[in-house]
Design a protein around this motif. Structure first.
Motif, mmCIF file in Angstrom:
data_model
loop_
_atom_site.group_PDB
_atom_site.id
_atom_site.type_symbol
_atom_site.label_atom_id
_atom_site.label_comp_id
_atom_site.label_asym_id
_atom_site.label_seq_id
_atom_site.Cartn_x
_atom_site.Cartn_y
_atom_site.Cartn_z
ATOM 1 N N GLU A 171 25.443 -2.826 69.644
ATOM 2 C CA GLU A 171 26.362 -1.898 69.790
ATOM 3 C C GLU A 171 25.320 -0.509 69.679
ATOM 4 N N SER A 172 26.350 0.549 69.951
ATOM 5 C CA SER A 172 25.486 1.932 69.779
ATOM 6 C C SER A 172 24.925 2.241 68.384
ATOM 7 N N ILE A 173 23.889 2.614 68.305
ATOM 8 C CA ILE A 173 23.368 3.003 67.122
ATOM 9 C C ILE A 173 23.957 4.459 66.753
ATOM 10 N N THR A 174 24.297 4.645 65.157
ATOM 11 C CA THR A 174 24.820 5.790 64.696
ATOM 12 C C THR A 174 23.727 6.559 64.459
ATOM 13 N N VAL A 175 23.502 7.826 64.627
ATOM 14 C CA VAL A 175 22.536 8.699 64.292
ATOM 15 C C VAL A 175 23.477 9.794 63.473
ATOM 16 N N LEU A 176 22.948 10.190 62.209
ATOM 17 C CA LEU A 176 23.707 10.962 61.327
ATOM 18 C C LEU A 176 23.180 12.292 61.466
ATOM 19 N N ASN A 177 23.754 13.565 61.281
ATOM 20 C CA ASN A 177 23.226 14.655 61.462
ATOM 21 C C ASN A 177 23.074 15.232 60.151
ATOM 22 N N GLN B 183 15.987 4.225 67.276
ATOM 23 C CA GLN B 183 16.136 5.595 67.102
ATOM 24 C C GLN B 183 15.656 6.116 65.721
ATOM 25 N N SER B 184 15.089 5.139 64.789
ATOM 26 C CA SER B 184 14.568 5.659 63.607
ATOM 27 C C SER B 184 13.492 6.753 63.688
ATOM 28 N N LEU B 185 12.571 6.093 64.483
ATOM 29 C CA LEU B 185 11.377 6.847 64.636
ATOM 30 C C LEU B 185 11.644 8.447 65.070
ATOM 31 N N ALA B 186 12.778 8.555 66.243
ATOM 32 C CA ALA B 186 12.943 9.999 66.724
ATOM 33 C C ALA B 186 13.596 10.645 65.620
ATOM 34 N N ALA B 187 14.482 10.079 64.888
ATOM 35 C CA ALA B 187 14.908 10.852 63.850
ATOM 36 C C ALA B 187 14.253 11.250 62.741
ATOM 37 N N LEU B 188 13.252 10.374 62.462
ATOM 38 C CA LEU B 188 12.168 10.697 61.393
ATOM 39 C C LEU B 188 11.418 11.913 61.884
ATOM 40 N N ARG B 189 10.979 11.975 63.147
ATOM 41 C CA ARG B 189 10.296 13.109 63.747
ATOM 42 C C ARG B 189 11.080 14.352 63.867
ATOM 43 N N ASP B 190 12.421 14.083 63.957
ATOM 44 C CA ASP B 190 13.199 15.399 64.211
ATOM 45 C C ASP B 190 13.219 15.874 62.809
ATOM 46 N N GLY B 191 13.511 15.341 61.629
ATOM 47 C CA GLY B 191 13.166 15.503 60.295
ATOM 48 C C GLY B 191 14.518 16.117 59.728
ATOM 49 N N LYS C 196 17.643 14.162 60.743
ATOM 50 C CA LYS C 196 18.722 13.288 61.363
ATOM 51 C C LYS C 196 18.284 11.901 60.645
ATOM 52 N N MET C 197 19.027 11.188 60.400
ATOM 53 C CA MET C 197 18.549 9.506 60.089
ATOM 54 C C MET C 197 19.872 8.674 60.762
ATOM 55 N N VAL C 198 19.247 7.439 60.947
ATOM 56 C CA VAL C 198 20.031 6.562 61.740
ATOM 57 C C VAL C 198 20.894 5.538 60.484
ATOM 58 N N ARG C 199 21.990 5.280 60.659
ATOM 59 C CA ARG C 199 22.680 4.538 59.867
ATOM 60 C C ARG C 199 22.046 2.962 59.699
ATOM 61 N N ALA C 200 21.444 2.606 58.753
ATOM 62 C CA ALA C 200 20.867 1.253 58.853
ATOM 63 C C ALA C 200 21.663 0.116 58.046
ATOM 64 N N ALA C 201 21.209 -0.822 57.724
ATOM 65 C CA ALA C 201 21.863 -2.034 57.149
ATOM 66 C C ALA C 201 21.032 -2.871 56.099
ATOM 67 N N HIS C 202 20.148 -2.071 55.352
ATOM 68 C CA HIS C 202 19.151 -2.563 54.510
ATOM 69 C C HIS C 202 19.529 -2.840 53.069
ATOM 70 N N CYS C 203 20.654 -1.829 52.726
ATOM 71 C CA CYS C 203 21.324 -2.106 50.948
ATOM 72 C C CYS C 203 22.724 -1.399 51.185
ATOM 73 N N ILE D 78 21.919 7.139 53.279
ATOM 74 C CA ILE D 78 21.276 8.131 52.350
ATOM 75 C C ILE D 78 19.885 7.557 52.211
ATOM 76 N N ALA D 79 19.452 6.467 52.684
ATOM 77 C CA ALA D 79 18.318 6.064 52.065
ATOM 78 C C ALA D 79 17.690 5.326 53.426
ATOM 79 N N ILE D 80 16.250 5.629 53.320
ATOM 80 C CA ILE D 80 15.208 5.085 54.117
ATOM 81 C C ILE D 80 14.719 3.911 53.956
ATOM 82 N N GLY D 81 14.884 2.712 54.507
ATOM 83 C CA GLY D 81 14.668 1.448 54.230
ATOM 84 C C GLY D 81 13.270 0.729 54.812
ATOM 85 N N ILE D 82 12.288 0.440 53.840
ATOM 86 C CA ILE D 82 10.976 0.248 54.426
ATOM 87 C C ILE D 82 11.072 -1.415 54.143
ATOM 88 N N GLU D 83 10.756 -2.160 54.825
ATOM 89 C CA GLU D 83 10.366 -3.522 54.715
ATOM 90 C C GLU D 83 8.798 -3.929 54.815
#
Length: 216
Positions: free
Chosen positions: A53-59, A121-129, A131-138, A144-149
């Motif tokens: 499905e489409s990735i949600t990028v949050l402003n 799109q997580s990498l592009a959002a990080l480089r932008d500084g 924005k962030m991508v809605r994830a599913a890690h917690c 509101i949180a960046i997830g690192i496995e």
């Protein structure tokens, strides 16, 4: 005038630092510089499937970092090829078994210290500084949180030095890009009933915060 965020301020200081205090007092004090971006292999580079499905990028910016472990075997294959294979395996599990739209976390850190993009799109959002991508890690933290496995199981085993060093560099870069304080680095178990990121890695988080702060 709006207050400057930390990332913008560091850029200004880096650009003007050579001119500060360069007179009778000698060399100007070091105010710190923006973190160099670590090498992060994109989804295209490691051969990701398309999201279902489409990735949600949050402003909006995340306010914290959550550290996870993959709870997979502690592989002794430290190659980049293995890191890419791991990322494909995680994505397959998250899509096919968990029925998520894509990889759940934003980034994956292998035991060899290779970092890959997780959710598209997580990498592009990080480089932008900004924005962030809605994830599913917690649950409750995905907006509101960046997830690192981190590859492996760290209930009773120390993570390899390359993994830990890579984690420090990645966290420092994330903190710089999003203006997150190192004190806002947490473990998955701080927000969810789980063993993740393992007893050993969880106990290392105070040192991780210190090492990230020192790098900044």
């Amino acid at each position: 005038m709006e207050p400057l965020d930390r990332r913008t301020l560091l850029r200004m200081l880096a650009a003007t630092g050579a001119a500060v205090g360069a007179g009778a007092l000698g060399t100007a004090p070091a105010f710190g510089t923006e973190q160099a971006a670590p090498t992060i292999s994109s989804c295209a580079t490691w051969g990701a499937r398309a999201a279902t499905e489409s990735i949600t990028v949050l402003n909006s910016r995340p306010t914290k970092i959550l550290v996870h472990h993959t709870d997979t075997p502690n592989s002794t294959d430290y190659s980049q090829a293995h890191a890419f294979s791991l990322s494909r395996s995680i994505q397959d599990h998250h899509i096919d078994d968990n029925h998520w739209i894509d990889t759940g976390q934003h980034f994956t850190n292998s035991r060899g210290g290779y970092v890959t993009e997780g959710r598209h799109q997580s990498l592009a959002a990080l480089r932008d500084g900004h924005k962030m991508v809605r994830a599913a890690h917690c649950p409750g933290q995905n907006d509101i949180a960046i997830g690192i496995e981190n590859e492996g199981n760290y209930m009773s085993t120390q993570p390899p030095a390359k993994l830990y060093s890579s984690l420090v560099s990645l966290c420092a870069y994330i903190c710089t890009q999003y203006d997150i304080k190192p004190t806002a680095i947490y473990g998955h178990r701080d927000y969810y009933n789980t063993d993740c990121p393992g007893d050993v890695l969880y106990k290392m988080l105070p040192q991780l915060r210190k090492d990230v702060a020192a790098k900044l």
